[in-house]
Design an enzyme around this catalytic site. Structure first.
Site, PDB file in Angstrom:
ATOM      1  N   LYS A  69      12.244  10.988  -6.963  1.00  0.00           N
ATOM      2  CA  LYS A  69      13.276  11.705  -6.205  1.00  0.00           C
ATOM      3  C   LYS A  69      14.701  11.315  -6.587  1.00  0.00           C
ATOM      4  CE  LYS A  69      10.649  12.878  -2.043  1.00  0.00           C
ATOM      5  NZ  LYS A  69      10.647  12.846  -0.552  1.00  0.00           N
ATOM      6  N   ASP A 105      14.065  17.978   2.753  1.00  0.00           N
ATOM      7  CA  ASP A 105      13.652  17.087   3.844  1.00  0.00           C
ATOM      8  C   ASP A 105      14.605  17.196   5.030  1.00  0.00           C
ATOM      9  OD1 ASP A 105      11.411  16.091   2.576  1.00  0.00           O
ATOM     10  OD2 ASP A 105      12.453  14.361   1.729  1.00  0.00           O
TER      11      ASP A 105
END
Length: 284
Positions: A69, A105
């Site tokens: 990420k 997210d």
């Protein structure tokens, strides 16, 4: 014969990912002829992976999971401002010949909280357990919606660094061990307040130690949110429900962030009318 349009999730490991099940379910519901797959990409292969995907006209993008990420950001042409603030990308999309990184997210975490966030409160406070990448997305999302965040973590330096990323305040950083023992703190009148307790760690996940949280630290009428989804009913959520508190499980965030990615990949909103059936598939 040309290849079907496809998106994918990449990580190392990747076999555990539920993303293919979610996206294939929605592709079928939407009647879209496309595929979604899981691709095992090791850190040393990340750059070559994106070089190849840039040249593939059938590729619609990818979700990004552990451990890529942060590393993926250096390989992209553009980073969405929200992902830049979070310091992590979990969705990559080809746009106008460039690769753009997003972080879904943030919106995925907030999705099940929207009915509460539309209400007016005198004060909003969140006790966020953990200080990793997921915690930062959660903390920034809540900060942007008027919450005062307490960061609770085993590593206090990491907790301070997280607080400093949006609003430095050492008074709102605490060690996790403190919350494992009872307190006699007398909570005041919570009328008009919104209290949230969020676990962003792997504690309580299948195969991991439990999260040791004494509920004397949890305000009356708090909402307890655990982003862990395996098991779906973590010990934290089970105790919250037993005490009559509102509980939110990790599938809400998982499905919410996937829906935001699906729309970027395939150009239409994820069909959400059969979420209950999707949840049953994911937990079956």
């Amino acid at each position: 014969m040309s290849e079907l349009p496809f998106a994918e999730v990449i990580g190392d490991p990747i076999a555990q990912s539920k993303s293919p099940m979610i996206h294939k379910f929605w592709l079928e519901q939407a009647g879209i002829k496309a595929d979604y797959r899981a691709s095992h990409v090791k850190p040393e292969d990340l750059a070559s992976f994106f070089e190849e995907r840039r040249r593939n006209p059938s590729w619609r993008g990818c979700n990004v999971t552990i451990p890529h990420k942060r590393a993926v950001m250096a390989l992209l042409d553009r980073i969405d401002p929200a992902a830049e603030r979070i310091g992590a990308v979990n969705t990559v999309v080809p746009e106008d010949g460039k690769l753009t990184g997003y972080n879904t997210d943030y919106s995925g975490f907030l999705e099940p909280l929207q009915p509460l966030l539309r209400q007016t409160h005198l004060f909003r406070m969140a006790r966020i357990i953990g200080a990793g990448g997921a915690a930062k997305a959660v903390a920034l999302a809540l900060h942007d919606h008027g919450f005062t965040n307490v960061i609770i973590a085993r590593n206090l330096d990491q907790a301070r660094a997280l607080r400093e990323s949006f609003e430095p305040d050492d008074r709102l950083v605490a060690p996790l061990d403190l919350f494992a023992t009872p307190t006699d703190f007398p909570f005041d009148d919570r009328e008009g307040l919104l209290d949230l307790v969020v676990n962003t760690t792997s504690l309580g996940m299948t195969g991991q130690p439990p999260l040791l949280l004494d509920f004397t630290h949890v305000p009356p009428n708090a909402v307890v949110y655990d982003i862990v989804y395996a098991p779906l009913e973590t010990p934290l959520l089970a105790e919250a429900r037993a005490r009559g508190l509102r509980a939110i499980d990790g599938l809400h965030m998982l499905i919410g962030q996937a829906a935001a990615a699906f729309e970027r990949f395939f150009g239409v909103p994820a069909p959400r009318g059969r979420d209950a059936e999707l949840r049953a598939k994911l937990t079956g």
